[in-house]
Write an enzyme that holds these catalytic residues in place. Structure first.
Site, PDB file in Angstrom:
ATOM      1  N   LYS A 159       0.858  -1.188   0.000  1.00  0.00           N
ATOM      2  CA  LYS A 159       0.000   0.000   0.000  1.00  0.00           C
ATOM      3  C   LYS A 159       0.887   1.228   0.000  1.00  0.00           C
ATOM      4  CE  LYS A 159      -4.064   1.989   2.196  1.00  0.00           C
ATOM      5  NZ  LYS A 159      -3.679   3.380   2.057  1.00  0.00           N
TER       6      LYS A 159
ATOM      7  N   GLU B 116      -0.922   4.467  -7.883  1.00  0.00           N
ATOM      8  CA  GLU B 116      -0.508   5.428  -6.858  1.00  0.00           C
ATOM      9  C   GLU B 116       0.902   5.892  -7.220  1.00  0.00           C
ATOM     10  OE1 GLU B 116      -2.687   5.947  -4.209  1.00  0.00           O
ATOM     11  OE2 GLU B 116      -1.453   6.922  -2.688  1.00  0.00           O
TER      12      GLU B 116
ATOM     13  N   ARG C  62     -16.896   1.532  -1.757  1.00  0.00           N
ATOM     14  CA  ARG C  62     -16.018   0.880  -0.794  1.00  0.00           C
ATOM     15  C   ARG C  62     -16.571  -0.519  -0.590  1.00  0.00           C
ATOM     16  NH1 ARG C  62     -12.273   3.238   2.225  1.00  0.00           N
ATOM     17  NH2 ARG C  62     -12.930   5.375   1.915  1.00  0.00           N
TER      18      ARG C  62
ATOM     19  N   LYS D 129      -7.955  -3.154   3.078  1.00  0.00           N
ATOM     20  CA  LYS D 129      -6.651  -2.628   3.491  1.00  0.00           C
ATOM     21  C   LYS D 129      -6.336  -3.024   4.925  1.00  0.00           C
ATOM     22  CE  LYS D 129      -8.746   1.740   4.700  1.00  0.00           C
ATOM     23  NZ  LYS D 129      -8.990   3.113   4.341  1.00  0.00           N
TER      24      LYS D 129
HETATM   25  P1  AMP Z   1      -7.322   4.690   2.194  1.00  0.00           P
HETATM   26  O1  AMP Z   1      -7.028   6.003   1.540  1.00  0.00           O
HETATM   27  O2  AMP Z   1      -6.627   4.486   3.492  1.00  0.00           O
HETATM   28  O3  AMP Z   1      -8.802   4.375   2.224  1.00  0.00           O
HETATM   29  O4  AMP Z   1      -6.702   3.554   1.268  1.00  0.00           O
HETATM   30  C1  AMP Z   1      -7.058   3.401  -0.071  1.00  0.00           C
HETATM   31  C2  AMP Z   1      -6.056   4.137  -0.928  1.00  0.00           C
HETATM   32  O5  AMP Z   1      -4.794   3.491  -0.914  1.00  0.00           O
HETATM   33  C3  AMP Z   1      -6.426   4.153  -2.385  1.00  0.00           C
HETATM   34  O6  AMP Z   1      -7.299   5.228  -2.654  1.00  0.00           O
HETATM   35  C4  AMP Z   1      -5.091   4.354  -3.083  1.00  0.00           C
HETATM   36  O7  AMP Z   1      -4.867   5.737  -3.237  1.00  0.00           O
HETATM   37  C5  AMP Z   1      -4.073   3.841  -2.076  1.00  0.00           C
HETATM   38  N1  AMP Z   1      -3.306   2.664  -2.520  1.00  0.00           N
HETATM   39  C6  AMP Z   1      -1.975   2.516  -2.367  1.00  0.00           C
HETATM   40  N2  AMP Z   1      -1.546   1.354  -2.837  1.00  0.00           N
HETATM   41  C7  AMP Z   1      -2.625   0.693  -3.324  1.00  0.00           C
HETATM   42  C8  AMP Z   1      -2.815  -0.579  -3.950  1.00  0.00           C
HETATM   43  N3  AMP Z   1      -1.808  -1.414  -4.174  1.00  0.00           N
HETATM   44  N4  AMP Z   1      -4.073  -0.908  -4.314  1.00  0.00           N
HETATM   45  C9  AMP Z   1      -5.111  -0.067  -4.079  1.00  0.00           C
HETATM   46  N5  AMP Z   1      -4.986   1.148  -3.502  1.00  0.00           N
HETATM   47  C10 AMP Z   1      -3.757   1.529  -3.115  1.00  0.00           C
END
Ligand code: AMP
Length: 593
Positions: free
Chosen positions: A252, A302, A417, A423
Site C-alpha cells: 500500500k 498510486e 467501498r 486494506k
Molecule cells: P485509504 O485512503 O486508506 O482508504 O486507502 C485506499 C487508498 O490506498 C487508495 O485510494 C489508493 O490511493 C491507495 N493505494 C496505495 N496502494 C494501493 C494498492 N496497491 N491498491 C489499491 N490502492 C492503493
C-alpha cells in the site's frame, strides 16, 4: 425553459426539509427541462459550471459581485455592502435591491436557462488584462434584466453559494423517477455515473436515449471513472476468510492516487477526487506515452517519490512537495515519481471493468515497456495468514503504509467501498518524538542514474550493553545531501571490513560492511516490529523471532557524522524497546490514521 422558472423551483427546494419532497420537486424540474437543457440544469443545481475534472472556475470575488449589483441597480457600492451586512446573504441583498431599484429595465427580454449558463461560462473563461471589468459588466447585464428572485440565484451562482443541498444519490433517484416513474432505474444510472463522473452527461443520455441510452453507457476516455475504494479489516485471518481463502496482496503506497487516461500521445491524469491533475506530473505524462504499450488505456495507480539511487520510497511529506503550480519541471527532476499501477479499466477500445481482477492484473503485468517510471504494484498471492503477515511486515519495513488485499474474482467496483479491496494499515499516530543516534555498520552502493555518488544508503545499528554487540535497526536511504553522500562515502571506504565484523549482529547484508566507528543522528516516523532486524529480537508466542525497525528513517541535521559520539554512546537496544512501548500506548489511543 426561462431562467425565472428555474428560480421558482429553487425557491421551492429551499423551503423543503424532507428528502422525498425534494425528489418530487427535482423530478418535476427535470421533466420540465428539454434534452438541450438538462445537463445545464444539473450543473446549476449542483452549483458548478462543469464536473470537477474540467477545472472551470468563475474567478469572481465578493467585491466584484458587489460592484455588479451596484451597477445594475443604480446604487453606490456602500449601499450594496450595507444590505449585504444586514441580510448576511449576497443573493438576498441583490434580490432586495432589485425589488426597490428605481432604474428602469433596459429591455423586457427574459433570459433562458441556456443563455444564463452560456453567459456564466463566458464570465469564467474571461481572463487576462481588463478581465475583471468585463466579468463585472457581464454579470451586471444579467442582473439588470432579471426579476428580483432571479437576481438572487444569478448572484449566488458565481459566489459558489448556489448549492441546493442535492446529493448525487438524490439526483440519480429523481432522474430515475423522471424517466420511468419509479426508482428502479437508479442502479443503471449509478453505473453510468460511476463510469464518467459527470451527472450532466448521464442526464443527457437519459433524456435523449431513455433507458437504453443509460444501459448502453460506455467508458469515455478523458472522463474519469469514480475510483474503487478499500474496506478495512484488522487481521490477516479475517482478510483471508472474507476473500474465500485466497487473494492477491499488494503493497500500500502512500502517495497520490492517479487515474491515467491515454489515447495516442494525449495523456490526462485524474486525482482520487476526480480533479484533473495532469500539469502536476510532466514525468508521468511522458512515461505514459512512452511506456504504456497500448494505443488507448485507463490505468489506476498510486504515484510516490522514490530515491533513485537507493531504490527506497520517500515519506508522504516529501512526495507532497510535488503538489505545486510553479516550478513543476524542476521539482520533477529533484523528486522523481514512480507510478505503481494496480488496476486496468480500459485497453485498446475495450472495457476491462467487468473482468475478474486476476485477469486485469495479468494484463497490467505485460502492459509496460520498461520498468523506469510506471511499474505494476508489488504483490504476492496469499493463501495463509502467515504469508500475508510476513508481506505486511516487509511493506512496513520498506517505509510503506501497509497492504491492500484484492479479491481475484472481483470486477473493478467503481465509486464504492467494497470488500473486493481490503486494506490493513499500521496505526502510526504515535509519532517518534526523539531522534536516535545509530552506529553505521554497513553501506550500500548507489543505483540508477545517481551512481556518480557511489553511495546508496546506510545500514545502522543500536548498541546492546548487555551483549556488547551492535544490532541492526534500520536501513537509511533518504535525507542525504550531496555533500553528506560524498563525505560518508569517503570516510566509510576507509573502514570497510571484508566480512561482518565480530561485534555486529545482523540478518540483512549490506553491499559493504564497515567497522563500527561512526554515529549518525536519525529521525523516523515510528518504531515498528520487524522480522528483518536484530535490535531487540525475541521469540514470539508462535515461535517466530521479531525485532524492531524504523519507519521512514532519515538523517537529521547538516553534519552527517556525529563528532562527539563513539559507537558505544549510541542509542541502546533497551532504549528502543522502551520507546516502542511508549509509542504503542499513544498509538492505541490514537487509533488508525
Ligand atoms: P485509504 O485512503 O486508506 O482508504 O486507502 C485506499 C487508498 O490506498 C487508495 O485510494 C489508493 O490511493 C491507495 N493505494 C496505495 N496502494 C494501493 C494498492 N496497491 N491498491 C489499491 N490502492 C492503493
Amino acid at each position: 425553459m426561462q431562467f425565472g422558472e428555474l428560480a421558482g423551483f429553487y425557491e421551492r427546494l429551499e423551503g423543503i426539509s424532507s428528502r422525498l419532497a425534494m425528489i418530487d420537486v427535482l423530478t418535476e424540474l427535470f421533466k420540465a427541462a428539454s434534452a438541450d437543457e438538462i445537463a445545464h440544469v444539473i450543473y446549476i443545481t449542483q452549483g458548478v459550471l462543469a464536473p470537477p475534472f474540467e477545472g472551470i472556475e468563475f474567478g469572481m470575488a465578493e467585491k466584484m459581485v458587489e460592484e455588479a449589483i451596484a451597477l445594475s441597480t443604480g446604487r453606490e457600492k456602500e449601499a450594496v455592502e450595507r444590505e449585504y451586512r444586514k441580510t448576511g446573504d449576497m443573493g438576498i441583498a441583490a434580490c432586495n435591491l432589485k425589488a426597490t431599484t428605481k432604474l428602469k429595465r433596459i429591455s423586457e427580454r427574459k433570459y433562458s436557462i441556456n443563455e444564463v449558463y452560456e453567459m456564466m461560462r463566458k464570465i469564467a473563461s474571461t481572463s487576462g488584462e481588463g478581465s475583471k471589468e468585463t466579468k463585472i459588466k457581464l454579470l451586471a447585464n444579467m442582473i439588470a434584466a432579471a426579476e428580483p428572485v432571479e437576481a438572487k440565484y444569478i448572484v449566488k451562482y458565481p459566489l459558489d453559494e448556489l448549492r441546493m443541498g442535492v446529493g448525487d444519490a438524490t439526483m440519480l433517484e429523481a432522474l430515475s423517477v423522471m424517466a420511468a416513474g419509479h426508482r428502479k432505474l437508479k442502479g443503471a444510472l449509478e453505473r453510468a455515473y460511476n463510469l464518467c463522473s459527470d451527472m450532466g452527461m448521464v442526464a443527457d443520455a437519459l433524456k435523449r436515449g431513455g433507458e437504453a441510452g443509460v444501459e448502453n453507457f460506455r467508458i469515455t476516455l478523458f472522463k474519469p471513472i469514480r475510483p474503487a475504494l478499500a474496506e478495512r479489516l484488522p487481521t490477516a485471518e479475517a482478510i483471508l476468510e472474507k476473500m474465500g481463502g485466497e487473494c492477491s496482496v499488494e503493497q500500500k503506497y502512500d502517495g497520490f492516487r492517479c487515474q491515467v487516461h491515454k489515447k495516442g500521445r494525449r495523456v490526462e491524469v485524474y486525482s482520487r477526487r476526480l480533479e484533473r491533475t495532469t500539469e502536476m506530473y510532466p514525468d508521468l505524462v511522458k512515461a505514459a506515452v512512452e511506456e504504456i504499450d497500448a494505443d488507448s488505456a485507463i490505468i489506476d495507480g498510486e504515484a510516490l517519490a522514490y530515491n533513485e539511487s537507493t531504490g527506497q520510497f520517500l515519506p508522504f511529506q516529501e512526495t507532497i512537495q510535488r503538489k505545486r503550480k510553479h516550478g513543476v519541471e524542476a521539482k520533477a527532476l529533484e523528486l522523481p515519481l514512480r507510478l505503481f499501477a494496480f488496476d486496468l479499466m480500459y485497453l485498446d477500445g475495450k472495457s476491462y471493468m467487468d473482468r475478474p481482477y486476476g485477469e486485469r492484473r495479468s494484463e497490467i503485468e505485460r502492459l509496460f515497456r520498461s520498468t523506469a517510471t510506471i511499474v505494476p504494484s508489488n504483490r504476492i498471492l496469499a493463501t495463509k495468514p502467515k504469508q500475508l503477515e510476513g508481506y505486511f511486515e516487509s511493506a512496513i519495513e520498506n517505509g510503506l503504509e501497509g497492504i491492500v488485499a484484492k479479491d481475484l474474482n472481483a470486477p473493478y467496483v467503481a465509486g464504492a467501498r467494497k470488500f473486493s479491496w481490503i486494506k490493513m494499515k499500521r496505526s502510526y499516530k504515535g509519532e517518534m518524538e526523539d531522534t536516535v543516534d545509530l552506529v553505521i555498520i554497513g553501506y550500500y552502493r548507489g543505483r540508477g542514474q545517481r551512481t556518480e555518488f557511489k553511495f546508496g544508503g546506510l545500514l545502522c545499528a543500536t548498541y546492546n550493553e548487555k551483549t556488547d554487540k551492535f544490532e541492526t535497526l534500520s536501513r537509511i536511504g533518504t535525507g542525504f545531501s550531496e555533500a553528506q553522500m560524498m563525505e560518508l562515502h569517503e570516510k566509510l571506504k576507509k573502514i570497510e571490513a571484508p566480512n561482518r565484523p565480530a561485534r555486529v549482529d545482523a540478518l540483512v547484508e549490506p553491499d559493504f560492511w564497515v567497522y563500527p566507528k561512526y554515529v549518525v543522528t536519525v529521525r523516523a516516523d515510528e518504531i515498528t516490529k520487524s522480522p528483518m532486524h536484530t535490535c531487540g529480537r525475541e521469540a514470539q508466542a508462535d515461535g517466530t523471532e521479531v525485532g524492531y525497525a524504523l519507519r521512514f528513517p532519515r538523517l537529521e541535521g547538516e553534519e552527517a557524522i556525529r563528532k562527539d559520539k563513539g559507537p558505544e554512546e549510541a542509542t541502546t537496544t533497551k532504549e528502543i524497546v522502551e520507546m516502542f512501548h511508549q509509542q504503542k500506548h499513544v498509538s492505541m489511543l490514537g487509533g488508525d490514521a
